[in-house]
Each structure stands twice: as structure tokens, then as C-alpha cells.
Design an enzyme around this catalytic site. Structure first.
Site, PDB file in Angstrom:
ATOM      1  CB  CYS A  24      -7.971  -5.275   0.208  1.00 32.31           C
ATOM      2  SG  CYS A  24      -5.913  -5.191   0.469  1.00 32.31           S
TER       3      CYS A  24
ATOM      4  CD  GLN B 158      -1.902 -10.722  -4.978  1.00 29.18           C
ATOM      5  OE1 GLN B 158      -2.062 -11.990  -5.243  1.00 29.18           O
ATOM      6  NE2 GLN B 158      -2.715 -10.713  -3.922  1.00 29.18           N
TER       7      GLN B 158
ATOM      8  CB  THR C 288      14.231   4.016  13.255  1.00 31.99           C
ATOM      9  OG1 THR C 288      15.217   4.780  13.972  1.00 31.99           O
ATOM     10  CG2 THR C 288      15.300   2.700  13.962  1.00 31.99           C
TER      11      THR C 288
ATOM     12  CB  THR D 245      -1.292  -0.346   0.913  1.00 38.23           C
ATOM     13  OG1 THR D 245      -1.415  -1.109   1.234  1.00 38.23           O
ATOM     14  CG2 THR D 245      -1.464   1.079   1.540  1.00 38.23           C
TER      15      THR D 245
ATOM     16  CG  ASN E  17      -6.309  -7.915  -6.012  1.00 41.53           C
ATOM     17  OD1 ASN E  17      -5.915  -7.247  -6.727  1.00 41.53           O
ATOM     18  ND2 ASN E  17      -6.752  -7.584  -4.721  1.00 41.53           N
TER      19      ASN E  17
ATOM     20  CG  HIS F 131       1.685  -9.563   3.832  1.00 39.88           C
ATOM     21  ND1 HIS F 131      -0.060  -9.921   3.753  1.00 39.88           N
ATOM     22  CD2 HIS F 131       1.406  -8.187   3.228  1.00 39.88           C
ATOM     23  CE1 HIS F 131      -0.338  -9.141   3.303  1.00 39.88           C
ATOM     24  NE2 HIS F 131       0.086  -7.743   2.825  1.00 39.88           N
TER      25      HIS F 131
HETATM   26  N1  PLP Z   1      -1.302  -4.763  -4.194  1.00 38.47           N
HETATM   27  C1  PLP Z   1      -2.468  -5.045  -4.609  1.00 38.47           C
HETATM   28  C2  PLP Z   1      -2.374  -6.167  -5.653  1.00 38.47           C
HETATM   29  C3  PLP Z   1      -2.924  -5.928  -3.357  1.00 38.47           C
HETATM   30  O1  PLP Z   1      -3.552  -7.699  -3.755  1.00 38.47           O
HETATM   31  C4  PLP Z   1      -2.531  -5.396  -2.507  1.00 38.47           C
HETATM   32  C5  PLP Z   1      -2.795  -6.563  -0.963  1.00 38.47           C
HETATM   33  O2  PLP Z   1      -3.793  -7.385  -1.305  1.00 38.47           O
HETATM   34  C6  PLP Z   1      -2.028  -4.869  -1.839  1.00 38.47           C
HETATM   35  C7  PLP Z   1      -1.671  -3.658  -3.095  1.00 38.47           C
HETATM   36  C8  PLP Z   1      -1.713  -3.645  -0.744  1.00 38.47           C
HETATM   37  O3  PLP Z   1      -0.497  -5.165   0.229  1.00 38.47           O
HETATM   38  P1  PLP Z   1       0.064  -4.482   1.598  1.00 38.47           P
HETATM   39  O4  PLP Z   1      -1.222  -5.362   2.276  1.00 38.47           O
HETATM   40  O5  PLP Z   1       1.470  -4.897   1.530  1.00 38.47           O
HETATM   41  O6  PLP Z   1      -0.538  -2.676   2.125  1.00 38.47           O
END
Ligand code: PLP
Length: 378
Positions: free
Chosen positions: A320, A174, A231, A70, A146, A196
Site C-alpha cells: 500500500c 497478515q 445488504t 482497512t 506486512n 484476500h
Molecule cells: N493491515 C495490514 C497489516 C495489511 O497488510 C493490509 C493490506 O496490505 C491491511 C491492513 C489492509 O487490508 P485490506 O487490503 O483488506 O484493506
């Protein structure tokens, strides 16, 4: 329990965990410290930048650590914010991290073009070519979606963008760790990743920046080559580097194994009545562990809840956007009706998913569809 929601997040790889542990404990020193322990931490951070860079075929000083995908997307999109209003091109199926960053710029007077996609979720290079204007500051198109697993033709899109002298960003959250990525072959100028999603820790990611040329995002003490102060999240950075090394070390072989499992899953589920695959057909333009469907006559939430009761963790679409009370904007942009967009199911697996588990998922999905379709009709 069968975990089949790896596009939402993955389990921390045991070797990434092991690599991180000393930095949560004995190696707690300040990376900016001038004493030997601090210098050692700085060296470990530099090594981690180099590992991440190697995985993408770029230099260590082109990798800027962030708090995740993000933040990397926000930085890439908002980098020209101080250059006055301009024009940005993105697609209508991007993650909210990109779409909402664009929305913020829109409120400040920027114009945003949202490119359409076809029924499989592909952006057309010709549409992009036609949309670029003299005031276009950036094009941002995701590498892999995603919700539906479609892999976009980034190289072609990038070539078109560069022919107009405009820089190109891709959200590869992804894709990194799941398919081979070489930023030079793709030609991208900026690329976001998130640990992650490939066996690394949550809350850490990175932005690749060609030649390190980007405006400062967070002011402060000058960490991350002066562009993103604060940091450092040392355990997170070490875990990201370990996870990316593990994920990319046998990638082609892993992809072949995982795609075979995905295809067995897809074939088992699309053989059911009233079910179709959403996104790109199984093959090289689809993420290896990704299966997504439209299941006519069964509402996604009911299906996901029913499967959860059977111990199978899947999702309706984006991790999300669940719970927003709106059908998937990705499926709507791909031309599905509102009714169809309420009937989505996403099953995402990784190498740890066994063939027996794949078959168990197919059996459980079959049972849940039959049960819930019956309930709808009685
Ligand atoms: N972009 C895509 C295509 C995602 O699938 C995701 C998370 O599901 C993100 C951005 C956001 O990543 P993060 O969870 O590391 O903020």
C-alpha cells in the site's frame, strides 16, 4: 511467471471460488427476504460467521463482516470517537489503515502514542506498560508486520494492557490463515482480518469483537447484528469462510513446509555480499512465508523492476505504500538509515511456490544485484 508477493495479495483458492459461484448466479436472493430462498441465504451467511469464528476460536456472533482489513481497522480504532477525546496507543510500524485512522482522531483532539520498536521490529511490553494513562481508551498493536514479517508478542502486550483495564485491538491481517490464532489464548478484544491475504476474495474481511460489544459503524437496515448495515456481500462472505476453513485445516503441517521453503530462500539470499535479513530472524517469531532484506548499494525500485522483467513478482515493502516517494517508515522506525530504507526487498511465498521456484528466485536476485551494483559503480 513466479508470483512471490503473497503478503500483498493471494490467488483466490479454487475451492473458495467454487463455493462463491452459486451466490454470484442462482443464489442471488436478498438475505433479508422472508421467502424460503432468502432464508436459505441468511442460513449460509450465519454458517459463514460460524466458520470464521471457529477458525479464531470464538462465537459466530463475535464476527462482524467488513469490506476488508482497512475497514476493520478503521472501525476498531474509531469506535470510541463519540466518547470525546482520549488517548490511544499504537506502534510506529502499523499499517496505514491503523496509522491514518489514528491521524483522523488526532485532528479531533485525541492524543496518540506511537510506541517504538527494536531493530527486529518488536514492541516492548515494558514500553507499553509505561505509556498507558488513565485516559487511554484503546491499545492497537499489529499481530504480524506486512513489511518485515515480525510476529509481535501479542499475548504479553495484551496482559499488560488489561492490567490497566484497557481494551486491546490487533491488526491480524497478515497473520490469519498463516499462523494459529485463538483469540482467547491471545486475550485480544478486537481483531482485524482480510480474506484476500489467505486465498479468499478481495473486498471482504472481518472484525472479531469480544462478546459483540462495539459501537455501530454503519447505520442503515440493521445487518451484521445492527452494527454494520448494508445488504451483505454474500459471495464475499461465503468465499471468506471457505478460504479460512481451507487455510486453517492443516495449518501446523503447512507452516512447517512453508517455513522450510522460506528458510531456503533466506539462506540463499543472505549468503550474498552486502545483504541482510530485515525483521525477526527466521523462526517462530517470523511469518512462515515471509522474507525481507536490506540490499546495500541497490535501490529497491530498480531491483523490483529488474526482477519483474525476468518474470518474478516481488515488492519493495508494503503493497500500500509503494509509489509514495518516501523510504519505508517501518524500516526507519526499526533504526535503519534513510539510505538503507531505500534498499529493501520483500519476497513472500506460499505453499504453491516450488523448491525449484525458490532456487530460481535466488538465482535471479543474485543476478539482479550483481548487475545493478555494477551499474551504480560504473
Ligand atoms: N493491515 C495490514 C497489516 C495489511 O497488510 C493490509 C493490506 O496490505 C491491511 C491492513 C489492509 O487490508 P485490506 O487490503 O483488506 O484493506
Amino acid at each position: 511467471m513466479i508470483y512471490a508477493d503473497t503478503a500483498a495479495t493471494t490467488k483466490l483458492h479454487p475451492d473458495a471460488y467454487k463455493a462463491m459461484m452459486p451466490y454470484l448466479d442462482a443464489r442471488y436472493f436478498n438475505p433479508s427476504g422472508v421467502y424460503q430462498n432468502g432464508v436459505d441465504i441468511r442460513r449460509a451467511i450465519n454458517k459463514a460467521h460460524a466458520s470464521i469464528g471457529r477458525a479464531l476460536s470464538c462465537k459466530a456472533n463475535e464476527i462482524f463482516i467488513t469490506s476488508g482489513g482497512t475497514e476493520a481497522d478503521n472501525w476498531a480504532i474509531k469506535q470510541f470517537m463519540c466518547d470525546g477525546p482520549g488517548h490511544i496507543i499504537t506502534s510506529s510500524i502499523e499499517h496505514k489503515a491503523v496509522l491514518n485512522s489514528c491521524a483522523t482522531l488526532q485532528k479531533m483532539g485525541w492524543e496518540i502514542t506511537y510506541l517504538p520498536v527494536d531493530k527486529n521490529g518488536f514492541v516492548s511490553p515494558a514500553d507499553l506498560d509505561a505509556a498507558i494513562r488513565s485516559d487511554t481508551k484503546l491499545v492497537s498493536i499489529m499481530l504480524a508486520n506486512n513489511e518485515v514479517g515480525t510476529i509481535e508478542p501479542i499475548k504479553e502486550l495484551c496482559t499488560v494492557t488489561h492490567s490497566h483495564g484497557v481494551p486491546f485491538h490487533t491488526d491480524a491481517v497478515q497473520a490469519v490463515g498463516h499462523i494459529p490464532i485463538n483469540v482467547n489464548e491471545l486475550g485480544v478484544d478486537f481483531l482485524s482480518l482480510s480474506a484476500h491475504k489467505f486465498g479468499g476474495p478481495k473486498g471482504t474481511g472481518a472484525l472479531y469483537v469480544r462478546q459483540g460489544k462495539i459501537a455501530t459503524f454503519i447505520d442503515g437496515g440493521g445487518q451484521e447484528m445492527g452494527r454494520r448495515s448494508g445488504t451483505e456481500n454474500v459471495p464475499g462472505i461465503i468465499g471468506t469462510a471457505a478460504a479460512i476453513e481451507i487455510a486453517t485445516s492443516h495449518l501446523l503441517c503447512d507452516m512447517a513446509k512453508l517455513s522450510a521453503k522460506r528458510d531456503r530462500l533466506i539462506n540463499g539470499i543472505i549468503s550474498l555480499d552486502g545483504v541482510m535479513l530485515s525483521g525477526a530472524p527466521a523462526g517462530e517469531h517470523r511469518l512462515p512465508g515471509h522474507a525481507s532484506f536490506i540490499i546495500h548499494g541497490v535501490d529497491s525500485e530498480t531491483l523490483v523492476m529488474d526482477l519483474a522483467l525476468k518474470g518474478i513478482c516481488v515488492s519493495a515493502g508494503s503493497a500500500c505504500s509503494s509509489g509514495t516517494g518516501k523510504p519505508s517508515y517501518v524500516l526507519r522506525a526499526m533504526g535503519y538509515t534513510e539510505k538503507e530504507a531505500w534498499c529493501s526487498l520483500r519476497i513472500t511465498i506460499d505453499l504453491s511456490t516450488t523448491l525449484a521456484e525458490v532456487d530460481e528466485i535466488v538465482t535471479a536476485v543474485t543476478g539482479s544485484i550483481n548487475k545493478n551494483r555494477k551499474e551504480v559503480h560504473t
